[in-house]
Enzyme design. Structure first.
Site, PDB file in Angstrom:
ATOM      1  N   LYS A 105     -41.481 -23.027  -3.297  1.00 47.57           N
ATOM      2  CA  LYS A 105     -40.270 -22.666  -2.962  1.00 47.57           C
ATOM      3  C   LYS A 105     -39.891 -21.728  -4.170  1.00 47.57           C
ATOM      4  O   LYS A 105     -38.896 -20.877  -3.618  1.00 47.57           O
ATOM      5  CB  LYS A 105     -39.548 -23.635  -2.668  1.00 47.57           C
TER       6      LYS A 105
HETATM    7  C1  LIG Z   1     -41.149 -27.179   1.579  1.00 52.02           C
HETATM    8  C2  LIG Z   1     -42.534 -27.547   1.658  1.00 52.02           C
HETATM    9  C3  LIG Z   1     -43.512 -27.398   2.571  1.00 52.02           C
HETATM   10  C4  LIG Z   1     -43.114 -27.033   3.975  1.00 52.02           C
HETATM   11  O1  LIG Z   1     -42.799 -25.772   4.011  1.00 52.02           O
HETATM   12  P1  LIG Z   1     -42.019 -25.046   5.500  1.00 52.02           P
HETATM   13  O2  LIG Z   1     -41.875 -23.650   5.163  1.00 52.02           O
HETATM   14  O3  LIG Z   1     -40.651 -26.161   5.423  1.00 52.02           O
HETATM   15  O4  LIG Z   1     -42.887 -25.586   6.576  1.00 52.02           O
HETATM   16  C5  LIG Z   1     -44.807 -27.847   2.105  1.00 52.02           C
HETATM   17  N1  LIG Z   1     -44.819 -28.256   0.671  1.00 52.02           N
HETATM   18  C6  LIG Z   1     -44.377 -28.483  -0.069  1.00 52.02           C
HETATM   19  C7  LIG Z   1     -44.453 -28.824  -1.531  1.00 52.02           C
HETATM   20  C8  LIG Z   1     -42.964 -27.904   0.243  1.00 52.02           C
HETATM   21  O5  LIG Z   1     -41.793 -28.077  -0.815  1.00 52.02           O
END
Ligand SMILES: *Cc1c(COP(=O)(O)O)cnc(C)c1O
Length: 462
Positions: A112
């Site tokens: 993220k």
């Molecule tokens: C947020 C997240 C996801 C999922 O991603 P999305 O965009 O919500 O589908 C998967 N793995 C990790 C470690 C995350 O932080």
């Protein structure tokens, strides 16, 4: 570039207004009015670009002239200078058919950061340009909150409040959020699940009067800037394979929760990147797997898993995909979402299901299977997967076809989810940045899960 709502009731707006609006005022999600189409020539030219150069080219298509190119370049360079790997998102080969795209080299060790370092700088830029305070409100199942806070902590003109489900995030995630002592950060620990937190946020943003009074801004993946930032690494990874003549049929396997990350892959594909297959990996919360298999979108019972960032029943970005599935017909999307709200489920007709299955393959990974995958790759390839990445890798293995190459997106560093990894008696050493968190004091407020309680806290903080 202009942006429109998936529900069709917002006049087209520019890039900065789209970032600031977050959730569209009509309850829909913002999407670009036209998806830029890249020629083979352009793709060829981009193949040798560095991550930041590539990001600049892609953002330029979506920002147009609203931010002068030299200023946009500065924003991009600042955002990716904080990453620990020179390649920003390096691709590692595990075996002949499986690669991992490491997306965890940013400040909080989760993918993220890629979007939120950029969005944080973008908000700061807008605050400076417009001389206004920006109030950010977000919900997190763990990683978003840490990344968002890291993206804006201490920045002038910005205040951020993050809701997380009390006791339902990993220890490292909790520490990453709550050990931040900057005055512009408020952590609310909500008695409830992530879906509760997300619902509260959605409702507060839908309360247009409240939203406008406090100039609330979104940071969760409903924000279109996040999607755009995440398209970049699909291109970058594809080019890394192409540069090594490994780009025959390239699939991407994406550990999925809110459908933001995989939607970015879908967008990259629509722009012209020749992705062969998008593999949607879920954990036991497999509403999206069932949708791809049966065409039924219906939340089930919440399951706690080893991959809490994917413990999601209602995927907030799913509506963006519906918009394209229904030929950009906002009326059809509105009708479907109304039906979903009223009946709690949506069933799509057979021709649409066929289209879904042409776009995606899907696989839901059980808890044991997730841990088995971690053990297997650790033993065979001396590579430690975090549980989210393990879901992506397990799905890739399950759906692999001879002669194809699959890139599994590695969405978090294993140190963030040590509780699960220990279950297989694997010992890891924390990176020093994470180890240091254990000695710091925590700052958070525990609250009940009603909108009014959250509102009270916000009014005090803002
Ligand atoms: C947020 C997240 C996801 C999922 O991603 P999305 O965009 O919500 O589908 C998967 N793995 C990790 C470690 C995350 O932080």
């Amino acid at each position: 570039m202009e942006y429109i709502s998936t529900r069709g009731k917002v006049e087209p707006i520019g890039f900065i207004d789209a970032i600031l609006m977050g959730l569209a005022d009509d309850g829909g999600l913002l999407v670009p009015k036209h998806i830029p189409q890249l020629s083979a020539d352009t793709l060829q030219k981009w193949q040798k670009l560095s991550y930041s150069e590539l990001a600049l080219e892609i953002f330029s298509l979506y920002v147009n002239n609203e931010i002068p190119r030299n200023e946009l370049k500065q924003l991009v360079d600042d955002s990716y200078a904080t990453f620990r790997d020179e390649a920003v998102t390096p691709v590692k080969r595990l075996n002949d058919s499986t690669y991992v795209l490491e997306l965890f080299h940013g400040p909080t060790f989760a993918f993220k950061d890629i979007a939120l370092q950029f969005l944080g700088n973008l908000y700061s830029y807008v605050s400076r340009k417009t001389n206004s305070i920006i109030h950010i409100l977000g919900a997190t199942s763990g990683d978003t909150g840490a990344s968002a806070i890291e993206g804006v902590r201490g920045k002038e003109g910005i205040r951020i409040c993050i809701l997380h489900p009390h006791g339902k995030v990993s220890k490292v995630q909790e520490l990453q959020m709550t050990t931040v002592d900057d005055a512009n950060v408020l952590n609310l620990s909500v008695e409830g699940t992530f879906d509760d937190c997300q619902r509260i946020i959605k409702e507060l943003f839908a309360d247009v009067e409240f939203k406008h009074r406090y100039h609330l801004r979104a940071i969760n993946s409903i924000n279109i800037a996040r999607i755009l930032a995440q398209t970049v690494y699909y291109f970058y990874a594809y080019f890394q394979l192409a540069n090594n003549n490994q780009a025959e049929k390239v699939n991407f396997s994406v550990p999925t929760g809110n459908f933001g990350d995989i939607f970015a892959g879908y967008l990259a594909q629509k722009m012209g990147l020749p992705i062969h297959k998008l593999i949607l990996a879920t954990n036991e919360n497999n509403i999206l797997e069932r949708f791809v298999q049966d065409g039924i979108y219906q939340p089930g019972a919440f399951r706690g898993t080893h991959s809490p960032s994917m413990d999601i029943q209602v995927a907030s970005n799913f509506e963006r995909y519906l918009f394209y599935l229904y030929g950009e017909d906002a009326q059809a999307v509105s009708a479907i979402m109304d039906q979903f709200k009223a009946e709690g489920r949506v069933v799509i007709p057979a021709d649409k299901l066929q289209a879904v299955q042409a776009d995606f393959a899907a696989y839901g990974v059980q808890n044991d299977e997730c841990l088995d995958t971690i053990s297997e790759y650790y033993e065979k390839y001396a590579y430690l997967l975090d549980p989210h990445t393990a879901c992506g890798v397990a799905a890739a293995d399950k759906l692999a076809v001879d002669g194809e190459v699959t890139v599994a997106l590695s969405t978090a560093h294993p140190a963030k989810f040590d509780e699960s990894i220990r279950l297989r008696s694997i010992e890891q050493t924390y990176p020093q940045q994470i180890q240091a968190l254990f000695n710091k004091p925590q700052f958070q407020t525990v609250v009940g899960g009603t909108n009014d309680e959250i509102k009270d806290q916000l009014v005090k903080f803002f």
